[in-house]
Design a protein around this motif. Structure first.
Motif, mmCIF file in Angstrom:
data_model
loop_
_atom_site.group_PDB
_atom_site.id
_atom_site.type_symbol
_atom_site.label_atom_id
_atom_site.label_comp_id
_atom_site.label_asym_id
_atom_site.label_seq_id
_atom_site.Cartn_x
_atom_site.Cartn_y
_atom_site.Cartn_z
ATOM 1 N N ASN A 99 -2.676 6.499 11.611
ATOM 2 C CA ASN A 99 -1.541 6.765 12.498
ATOM 3 C C ASN A 99 -1.513 8.263 12.761
ATOM 4 O OD1 ASN A 99 -0.570 4.017 12.321
ATOM 5 N ND2 ASN A 99 0.056 4.541 10.252
ATOM 6 N N ILE A 100 -1.494 8.621 14.042
ATOM 7 C CA ILE A 100 -1.597 10.025 14.428
ATOM 8 C C ILE A 100 -0.289 10.485 15.060
ATOM 9 C CG2 ILE A 100 -2.877 11.687 15.815
ATOM 10 C CD1 ILE A 100 -5.193 9.561 15.798
ATOM 11 N N PHE A 101 0.231 11.603 14.556
ATOM 12 C CA PHE A 101 1.450 12.197 15.088
ATOM 13 C C PHE A 101 1.125 13.611 15.541
ATOM 14 C CE2 PHE A 101 2.704 8.974 12.102
ATOM 15 C CZ PHE A 101 3.745 8.324 12.748
ATOM 16 N N GLY A 130 -8.487 1.646 1.970
ATOM 17 C CA GLY A 130 -7.567 0.707 2.613
ATOM 18 C C GLY A 130 -6.119 1.149 2.598
ATOM 19 N N GLU A 131 -5.872 2.430 2.405
ATOM 20 C CA GLU A 131 -4.503 2.933 2.343
ATOM 21 C C GLU A 131 -3.912 3.134 3.736
ATOM 22 O OE1 GLU A 131 -2.895 2.939 -0.336
ATOM 23 O OE2 GLU A 131 -4.410 3.034 -1.885
ATOM 24 N N ASN A 132 -2.598 3.246 3.785
ATOM 25 C CA ASN A 132 -1.862 3.516 5.024
ATOM 26 C C ASN A 132 -1.869 5.033 5.231
ATOM 27 O OD1 ASN A 132 -0.104 3.620 7.176
ATOM 28 N ND2 ASN A 132 1.700 3.196 5.948
ATOM 29 N N VAL A 133 -2.669 5.503 6.199
ATOM 30 C CA VAL A 133 -2.885 6.927 6.384
ATOM 31 C C VAL A 133 -2.227 7.409 7.673
ATOM 32 C CG1 VAL A 133 -4.608 8.761 6.551
ATOM 33 C CG2 VAL A 133 -5.081 6.730 5.168
ATOM 34 N N ASN A 134 -1.441 8.453 7.557
ATOM 35 C CA ASN A 134 -0.776 9.104 8.687
ATOM 36 C C ASN A 134 -1.215 10.554 8.693
ATOM 37 O OD1 ASN A 134 1.442 6.916 9.269
ATOM 38 N ND2 ASN A 134 1.412 7.230 7.061
ATOM 39 N N ILE A 135 -1.474 11.076 9.888
ATOM 40 C CA ILE A 135 -1.843 12.483 9.977
ATOM 41 C C ILE A 135 -0.970 13.176 11.012
ATOM 42 C CG2 ILE A 135 -4.225 11.978 9.281
ATOM 43 C CD1 ILE A 135 -5.062 12.610 12.188
ATOM 44 N N LYS A 170 0.835 -1.189 0.000
ATOM 45 C CA LYS A 170 0.000 0.000 0.000
ATOM 46 C C LYS A 170 0.875 1.246 0.000
ATOM 47 C CE LYS A 170 -3.683 -2.184 2.525
ATOM 48 N NZ LYS A 170 -4.533 -2.162 3.693
ATOM 49 N N ASP A 171 0.347 2.285 -0.618
ATOM 50 C CA ASP A 171 1.024 3.567 -0.563
ATOM 51 C C ASP A 171 0.868 4.144 0.835
ATOM 52 O OD1 ASP A 171 1.940 3.692 -3.204
ATOM 53 O OD2 ASP A 171 0.005 4.397 -3.904
ATOM 54 N N SER A 172 1.805 4.959 1.217
ATOM 55 C CA SER A 172 1.761 5.624 2.505
ATOM 56 C C SER A 172 1.458 7.098 2.275
ATOM 57 C CB SER A 172 3.104 5.468 3.216
ATOM 58 O OG SER A 172 3.090 6.137 4.440
ATOM 59 N N PHE A 173 0.464 7.602 3.000
ATOM 60 C CA PHE A 173 0.027 8.982 2.847
ATOM 61 C C PHE A 173 0.249 9.746 4.143
ATOM 62 C CE2 PHE A 173 -2.276 6.617 -0.292
ATOM 63 C CZ PHE A 173 -2.407 7.483 -1.366
ATOM 64 N N LEU A 174 0.640 11.001 4.029
ATOM 65 C CA LEU A 174 0.734 11.900 5.163
ATOM 66 C C LEU A 174 -0.180 13.088 4.866
ATOM 67 C CD1 LEU A 174 1.921 12.938 7.825
ATOM 68 C CD2 LEU A 174 3.781 13.933 6.496
ATOM 69 N N VAL A 175 -1.064 13.398 5.811
ATOM 70 C CA VAL A 175 -2.011 14.488 5.626
ATOM 71 C C VAL A 175 -1.873 15.465 6.782
ATOM 72 C CG1 VAL A 175 -4.440 15.121 5.342
ATOM 73 C CG2 VAL A 175 -3.631 12.914 4.473
ATOM 74 N N THR A 176 -1.607 16.729 6.458
ATOM 75 C CA THR A 176 -1.679 17.791 7.459
ATOM 76 C C THR A 176 -3.050 18.441 7.284
ATOM 77 O OG1 THR A 176 -0.782 19.554 6.067
ATOM 78 C CG2 THR A 176 0.809 18.195 7.279
ATOM 79 N N GLY A 177 -3.573 19.008 8.348
ATOM 80 C CA GLY A 177 -4.896 19.612 8.258
ATOM 81 C C GLY A 177 -6.000 18.576 8.175
ATOM 82 N N ALA A 178 -5.761 17.407 8.737
ATOM 83 C CA ALA A 178 -6.704 16.294 8.634
ATOM 84 C C ALA A 178 -7.976 16.485 9.441
ATOM 85 C CB ALA A 178 -6.018 14.995 9.077
ATOM 86 N N THR A 179 -8.010 17.459 10.338
ATOM 87 C CA THR A 179 -9.225 17.676 11.126
ATOM 88 C C THR A 179 -10.118 18.746 10.514
ATOM 89 O OG1 THR A 179 -8.089 19.234 12.587
ATOM 90 C CG2 THR A 179 -8.146 16.919 13.270
ATOM 91 N N GLY A 180 -9.669 19.369 9.447
ATOM 92 C CA GLY A 180 -10.497 20.348 8.746
ATOM 93 C C GLY A 180 -11.464 19.654 7.805
ATOM 94 N N PHE A 181 -12.330 20.415 7.192
ATOM 95 C CA PHE A 181 -13.361 19.842 6.322
ATOM 96 C C PHE A 181 -12.773 19.039 5.166
ATOM 97 C CE2 PHE A 181 -16.141 20.122 2.603
ATOM 98 C CZ PHE A 181 -17.269 19.491 3.090
ATOM 99 N N ILE A 182 -11.884 19.660 4.402
ATOM 100 C CA ILE A 182 -11.305 18.970 3.238
ATOM 101 C C ILE A 182 -10.401 17.834 3.686
ATOM 102 C CG2 ILE A 182 -9.797 19.252 1.221
ATOM 103 C CD1 ILE A 182 -10.867 22.152 1.039
ATOM 104 N N GLY A 183 -9.532 18.096 4.678
ATOM 105 C CA GLY A 183 -8.618 17.068 5.156
ATOM 106 C C GLY A 183 -9.332 15.847 5.697
#
Length: 105
Positions: A62-64, A38-43, A14-27
Motif C-alpha cells: 500500500n503506497i501513500f 506475507g505481511e501487510n506493508v504500507n509505505i 497479519k501485523d501491519s508495517f509502515l516504512v518510510t524511506g522504502a525506495t532507498g537501499f535499506i528500505g
C-alpha cells in the motif's frame, strides 16, 4: 460440559508495517522481505514515481504519497494503524540535497 466450537477458518491476523524511506537501499530490502513473509506493508513516499528497487512489487504494498514533515502523515498513520513503523527516510544523503533546514526538519 461446555466446549468452544472449533474455528475452521481462524487465521492469524497479519501485523501491519509502515516504512518510510522504502525506495532507498535499506528500505527497499526491508520492504521486499516483509512482502516475502506475507505481511501487510504500507509505505510513505514523496513521489508516486517508484524507483527500480520496489517498482516490481508495487502491487503487493500500500503506497501513500506524503512528505514526512507534512501533518497529513498523522492522518495516514491513524488510517493504517501500524503495529510497527520503520523510519528510514532521510534528506541530505545525496549530493544535491544540501538544504540544511530540510535536513533538520
Amino acid at each position: 460440559m461446555f466446549q468452544f466450537p472449533k474455528l475452521k477458518s481462524f487465521k492469524k491476523m497479519k501485523d501491519s508495517f509502515l516504512v518510510t524511506g522504502a525506495t532507498g537501499f535499506i528500505g527497499a530490502n526491508l520492504v521486499r522481505e516483509l512482502v516475502r513473509l506475507g505481511e501487510n506493508v504500507n509505505i510513505v513516499v514523496r513521489t508516486l514515481k517508484l524507483n527500480w528497487r520496489i517498482s516490481n512489487i508495487s502491487d503487493k504494498i500500500n503506497i501513500f504519497q506524503c512528505d514526512i514533515t507534512d501533518p497529513q502523515l498523522q492522518e495516514i498513520i491513524n488510517k493504517i494503524r501500524p503495529n510497527y513503523i520503520f523510519h528510514l527516510a532521510g534528506y541530505g544523503n545525496l549530493p544535491h540535497e544540501d538544504d540544511v533546514y530540510k535536513m533538520i526538519d
